[in-house]
Scaffold this motif. Structure first.
Motif, PDB file in Angstrom:
ATOM      1  N   VAL A  50      31.908  28.064  48.585  1.00 35.93           N
ATOM      2  CA  VAL A  50      33.121  27.556  49.245  1.00 35.93           C
ATOM      3  C   VAL A  50      33.364  28.314  50.544  1.00 35.93           C
TER       4      VAL A  50
ATOM      5  N   ASN B 176      33.209  26.861  54.363  1.00 33.15           N
ATOM      6  CA  ASN B 176      34.351  27.050  55.273  1.00 33.15           C
ATOM      7  C   ASN B 176      33.944  27.731  56.584  1.00 33.15           C
TER       8      ASN B 176
ATOM      9  N   VAL C  15      37.602  24.877  44.342  1.00 33.70           N
ATOM     10  CA  VAL C  15      37.203  24.009  45.459  1.00 33.70           C
ATOM     11  C   VAL C  15      38.417  23.571  46.272  1.00 33.70           C
TER      12      VAL C  15
ATOM     13  N   GLU D 184      40.089  25.563  47.719  1.00 36.14           N
ATOM     14  CA  GLU D 184      40.067  26.503  48.843  1.00 36.14           C
ATOM     15  C   GLU D 184      39.195  26.018  49.999  1.00 36.14           C
ATOM     16  N   LEU D 185      38.529  24.893  49.808  1.00 38.42           N
ATOM     17  CA  LEU D 185      37.727  24.340  50.907  1.00 38.42           C
ATOM     18  C   LEU D 185      38.653  23.926  52.052  1.00 38.42           C
TER      19      LEU D 185
END
Lengths: 302, 119
Positions: A70, A74, A110, A112-113
């Motif tokens: 992730v 990013n 995910v 946090e994507l």
């Protein structure tokens, strides 16, 4: 035509149109959008995260690999328009509450994507034991379509049926959807299991996948992205290209290269070997896709 | 003496009926009983003779499993509460892997076995 192709041959094939590889094994490949104001775009494919898997000999960083992926997505210089997960989000379990907990944790990670548009689909580990009921509660429908900048994406569910089949009802749905497309439409299929018989001896196939390929065959520009086999594989069925993605939990050996279908043990000298994700550049003017493979970096250990 | 022989024959048949050693189907084919449960078959290794017809009789102890031998173009669904039969006359010697092709849980990928065909 139904053949396996290696990278060199694939590059040769794609020099006359189709798909181009850019390998980025030693770092992030430098991709660029070459046409200025075009419909070109990136999307990232992540696959087979198997959240909840435990096995220190296979992946001693089982709780950290997805989190690192992730962070690496990013940090991509070329931001993807959206992200797709091609199945086996979680490791299967008989306990419904544990399945729910794993899906909840996966969704939090995910979440946090940076890319807010994320498309999911199930693998057999997510959906085959309850025909996708728990999966649907967390992620929605298991087969659907969406359109993005002139490309028609179709997700096909070949796992909610534990026999690894698409089923007549979904095939009819696919037929109806394709009837609305033009022969030269740009079509991308996202699915979990290979639609062709990659290696049935290891269950690397879809029982009625040939029916889906038959429906797709009249269309000139079709590309399939899938997971399940935990490694890159590039294959042509006629003019249709099929690309599998690496796993983000446990790499698998080449089909038939070992007596048993078992994950490749963790390498202390090459940690995360065989794991990674993919960035795809869609170039609509050329009807082609550039695939860039990204490893998981050791120094990003969480 | 005749009676004693007759009783002995029935007892033998009964014992063989439980384990099916040397059992024959109606058409004379040897019956091979295979039991499935998560995540194994019993037996896991089956030895056959080339050209000798057999009938597999599959049962499951828990849930639905598959039995798939792609290299022999042989497969069956093994459904609870039912005996599933498959006929086979092996034409080639060699080793042929079989596996469960109906997802059955966390050990599914390791549910497999081998058919060995000898001369």
């Amino acid at each position: 035509m139904n053949k396996e192709i290696d990278r060199r041959e694939f590059l040769k094939l794609t020099s006359i149109g189709g798909v181009v590889f850019i390998s980025g094994l030693s770092g992030q490949p430098a991709l660029s959008l070459p046409f200025g104001k075009t419909k070109d775009f990136f999307f990232v494919q992540l696959s087979d995260t198997h959240w909840g898997f435990e096995g220190a000999k296979i992946n001693p960083d089982a709780k950290g690999t997805l989190i690192k992926a992730v962070k690496e997505v990013n940090s991509l210089e070329q931001k993807p328009d959206f992200i797709v997960f091609t199945g086996d989000l979680t490791q299967t379990t008989d306990e419904t509450n544990l399945r729910k907990a794993r899906m909840k944790e996966f969704k939090q990670i995910v979440g946090e994507l940076d890319t807010k548009v994320v498309h999911f689909m199930p693998g057999e580990h997510d959906a085959s034991l309850d025909r996708g009921e728990t999966y649907k509660d967390f992620f929605g429908e298991t087969h659907y379509t969406f359109d993005h900048k002139g490309v028609h994406f179709i997700t096909i569910d070949n796992v909610s049926d534990p026999t690894g089949s698409i089923g007549e009802e979904q095939l009819e749905w696919l037929k109806t959807d394709l009837a609305q497309q033009k022969p030269d439409s740009n079509i991308v299929v996202l699915t979990h299991r290979p639609l062709f018989d990659l290696y049935p001896q290891w269950d690397w196939a879809t029982r009625d996948g040939a029916k889906a390929i038959d429906l797709l065959m009249p269309f000139q520009n079709v590309t399939v992205f899938y997971g399940h086999i935990h490694q890159e594989n590039h294959h042509m069925t006629g003019h249709i290209a099929h690309h599998s993605a690496k796993s983000l939990m446990l790499p698998m050996p080449l089909a038939g290269s070992t007596p048993k279908r078992q994950p490749i043990p963790w390498s202390t000298s090459e940690p995360y070997k065989g794991m990674g994700f993919r960035n795809v550049l869609s170039q609509s003017k050329l009807d082609q896709y550039q695939l860039s493979e990204y490893p998981i970096k050791e120094d990003a250990i969480v | 003496m005749k009676n004693r022989t007759g009783i002995t024959a029935i007892m033998v048949a009964s014992v063989f009926g439980m384990t099916c050693l040397g059992c024959l189907s109606g058409d004379g084919a040897k019956i091979i009983k295979v039991s499935a449960k998560r995540f194994e078959y019993s037996p896991q290794q089956i030895t056959l003779k080339k050209g000798t017809p057999v009938v597999f009789q599959f049962t499951t102890e828990d849930r639905t499993h598959g039995f798939n031998v792609p290299s022999m173009n042989l497969r069956a669904d093994i459904v609870p509460g039912k005996i599933t039969e498959l006929k086979l006359t092996p034409q080639q010697t060699g080793e042929f892997d079989f596996f469960c092709d109906i997802f059955c849980g966390s050990g599914h990928e390791g549910m497999n076995g081998k058919i060995i065909v000898t001369e």
